[in-house]
Write a protein that holds these residues in place. Structure first.
Motif, PDB file in Angstrom:
ATOM      1  N   PHE A  83      37.355  36.854  42.096  1.00 52.14           N
ATOM      2  CA  PHE A  83      37.764  37.646  40.935  1.00 52.14           C
ATOM      3  C   PHE A  83      36.560  38.414  40.406  1.00 52.14           C
ATOM      4  CE2 PHE A  83      36.165  33.747  39.063  1.00 52.14           C
ATOM      5  CZ  PHE A  83      35.470  34.177  37.937  1.00 52.14           C
ATOM      6  N   ALA A  85      35.399  41.164  36.811  1.00 50.21           N
ATOM      7  CA  ALA A  85      35.761  41.858  35.573  1.00 50.21           C
ATOM      8  C   ALA A  85      35.820  43.355  35.832  1.00 50.21           C
ATOM      9  CB  ALA A  85      34.751  41.548  34.476  1.00 50.21           C
ATOM     10  N   THR A 106      31.486  38.464  34.841  1.00 54.71           N
ATOM     11  CA  THR A 106      32.083  37.742  35.973  1.00 54.71           C
ATOM     12  C   THR A 106      31.296  36.481  36.291  1.00 54.71           C
ATOM     13  OG1 THR A 106      32.897  39.832  36.903  1.00 54.71           O
ATOM     14  CG2 THR A 106      32.766  37.936  38.381  1.00 54.71           C
ATOM     15  N   ASN A 418      45.417  35.407  36.040  1.00 52.62           N
ATOM     16  CA  ASN A 418      45.052  36.097  34.799  1.00 52.62           C
ATOM     17  C   ASN A 418      44.974  35.138  33.627  1.00 52.62           C
ATOM     18  OD1 ASN A 418      44.457  38.874  35.096  1.00 52.62           O
ATOM     19  ND2 ASN A 418      46.588  39.305  35.570  1.00 52.62           N
ATOM     20  N   LEU A 421      41.735  32.957  33.873  1.00 49.04           N
ATOM     21  CA  LEU A 421      40.506  33.686  33.576  1.00 49.04           C
ATOM     22  C   LEU A 421      40.449  34.123  32.117  1.00 49.04           C
ATOM     23  CD1 LEU A 421      40.311  35.829  36.825  1.00 49.04           C
ATOM     24  CD2 LEU A 421      39.031  33.758  36.292  1.00 49.04           C
ATOM     25  N   ASP A 422      41.579  34.529  31.564  1.00 50.96           N
ATOM     26  CA  ASP A 422      41.592  34.915  30.152  1.00 50.96           C
ATOM     27  C   ASP A 422      41.224  33.745  29.256  1.00 50.96           C
ATOM     28  OD1 ASP A 422      42.224  37.535  30.602  1.00 50.96           O
ATOM     29  OD2 ASP A 422      44.374  37.303  30.224  1.00 50.96           O
ATOM     30  N   TRP A 450      40.960  41.828  34.814  1.00 52.09           N
ATOM     31  CA  TRP A 450      40.485  41.091  35.983  1.00 52.09           C
ATOM     32  C   TRP A 450      41.050  41.711  37.257  1.00 52.09           C
ATOM     33  CZ3 TRP A 450      36.757  38.112  34.405  1.00 52.09           C
ATOM     34  CH2 TRP A 450      36.805  37.565  33.124  1.00 52.09           C
ATOM     35  N   THR A 451      40.197  41.819  38.232  1.00 51.89           N
ATOM     36  CA  THR A 451      40.619  42.241  39.561  1.00 51.89           C
ATOM     37  C   THR A 451      40.395  41.085  40.523  1.00 51.89           C
ATOM     38  OG1 THR A 451      40.301  43.890  41.291  1.00 51.89           O
ATOM     39  CG2 THR A 451      38.344  43.192  40.095  1.00 51.89           C
TER      40      THR A 451
END
Length: 459
Positions: A83, A85, A106, A418, A421-422, A450-451
């Motif tokens: 992942f 940012a 990240t 998501n 990570l959030d 996020w990617t």
């Protein structure tokens, strides 16, 4: 808080658990067929229980295990930066100063999640199997409650779905969670302080230290709870403000609120696969599709086993007046009273069977093929390649493979990755882990998204 208010919260939670009773019954049946160690939705399981004593075919559990293990292998590959940012603005992301800060974000989130004390790997591994089996999982991601440690860190935990209930806001976002738990009186004293305990708990600390008390942890919107922070109460001259959420710990056995306080965000990570209509709960399309085949697999296993036993060790036919007790153990003797010139075969013989077990094996093969499709196992690996394939044919083959995987992994990427990570980002920010003075001016006021970088995205 009054005892009446505590009872009101408990009753509200009881209604939430009662509303999901039918779903728990369904999940119990799914677990008994494909996830025996999790089959405690409607009954208690002790450590020494034989979890799968009523199952005769392990293939349904193996199919679920394969898909559950594939979730982490594909979405969170170990040792790879899966992942990153992003601002979702390619021009900003490619700027050197902005790129360095996004990489800093990240790295900070990655280090927080992969700290061994966070227990992220083990918790998400178990959550993956809940997700593929029941269509949802419930985790908490928050600051570790161990205040004695010199450096704060994240802490993740997994909750059994039978022990949690939740509801949504108007925009279908979970904003109210009730969780049931048990604690010993000494644990309650350590976490909440002796003065905040009910009298029966205080007495149990010395007399019954191993007694279990029922605990409720309730996290809800502050607007629903109507809770004001101490700071807002103190600042009389300013407009009253509320934290977004409030958390309450209730001794359910004694209707005693042991702690309450504001919460900057909901600490729960609850990924949901296929949501049920007009309910906050979800289900697993894989488990629901395979449930009839899982039942059939157990029936076929029993039939094939019984037929095989009859073939290998066929039952006997005996003359009731001539044969005493037939003993078929190795080295044993069976006494037969033969009259005249009779043959022993006329009094004791094996029963002949002309059944064809191949039919049973073919039926089992067909059921297993259907279960492979139900659990997406036929799509996890690339289809077989031809002997001579052009670059165009190879590319189309990969495109088809990714297209087949999208129904499985695309929802979990949004719902699962998501959310995780959030929550990590918000918690680390609340712990003052980010140095916002490093942010370049061009990023101020921008949202961070996020990617994902995983084998499916690369394909």
């Amino acid at each position: 808080m009054s005892k009446a208010r505590a009872q009101e919260l408990i009753d509200f939670g009881d209604r939430m658990f009662s509303d999901k009773a039918n779903l728990d019954s369904l999940n119990q049946e799914i677990a008994e067929n494909v996830y025996p160690t999790r089959a405690c939705f409607t009954r208690e399981i002790d450590i020494g229980d034989n979890y799968a004593d009523d199952l005769m075919d392990s293939y349904p559990s193996l199919a679920r295990r394969e898909l559950g293990n594939a979730m982490s292998a594909i979405q969170r590959p170990k040792g790879k930066p899966w992942f990153g940012a992003t601002t979702q603005n390619e021009t900003l992301d490619n700027d050197p100063a902005a790129g360095r800060f996004l990489e800093y974000i990240t790295d900070t989130v990655r280090n927080g999640l992969y700290d061994p004390r966070t227990k992220m790997i083990g918790v998400t591994k178990e959550a993956d199997h809940d997700y593929v089996s029941f269509g949802q999982a419930c985790m908490t991601l928050e600051e570790c409650p161990d205040r004695d440690h010199p450096r704060e860190y994240l802490f993740m935990d997994l909750h059994h779905l039978a022990q949690v209930a939740w509801k949504e806001s108007r925009v279908r976002v979970i904003d109210h969670v009730h969780a049931r738990d048990t604690m010993t009186p000494w644990q309650m004293c350590q976490d909440f302080g002796h003065s905040n305990l009910a009298e029966p708990v205080k007495r149990a600390i010395e007399k019954e230290p191993n007694k279990q008390f029922n605990l409720r942890r309730i996290v809800m919107s502050a607007y629903e709870y109507d809770y004001l922070t101490p700071r807002a109460k103190a600042e009389k001259s300013k407009k009253e403000r509320k934290l977004p959420f409030v958390v309450i710990y209730v001794d359910a056995d004694n209707c005693k609120v042991m702690r309450e306080g504001g919460q900057p965000h909901l600490p729960y990570v609850i990924p949901r696969w296929h949501r049920l209509n007009r309910t906050p709960y979800a289900f697993s399309p894989a488990a629901m599709t395979s449930l009839p085949d899982a039942r059939m697999a157990q029936m076929l296993a029993r039939i094939i086993l019984e037929a095989g036993e009859k073939m290998v060790d066929p039952p006997l036919i005996a003359h009731g007046e001539a044969v005493r007790d037939a003993n078929i153990q190795a080295g044993s003797i069976t006494w037969v009273d033969i009259e005249g010139d009779g043959n022993v075969k006329d009094y004791l013989a094996q029963m002949e069977f002309k059944g064809n077990m191949t039919v049973g094996f073919e039926m089992r093969k067909d059921v297993r093929e259907m279960m492979q499709k139900s659990w997406f196992l036929d799509r996890l690996s690339l289809p077989e390649a031809g002997k001579q394939m052009t670059a165009y044919e190879t590319a189309r083959r990969i495109e088809d493979h990714v297209r087949n995987l999208l129904p499985l992994f695309e929802p979990s990427e949004v719902e699962y990755g998501n959310q995780l990570l959030d929550k990590a980002f918000y918690t680390l920010d609340n712990m003052k882990r980010f140095d916002w003075s490093l942010m370049p001016d061009m990023l101020r006021g921008r949202d961070i998204f996020w990617t994902f970088k995983n084998p499916m995205q690369e394909a």
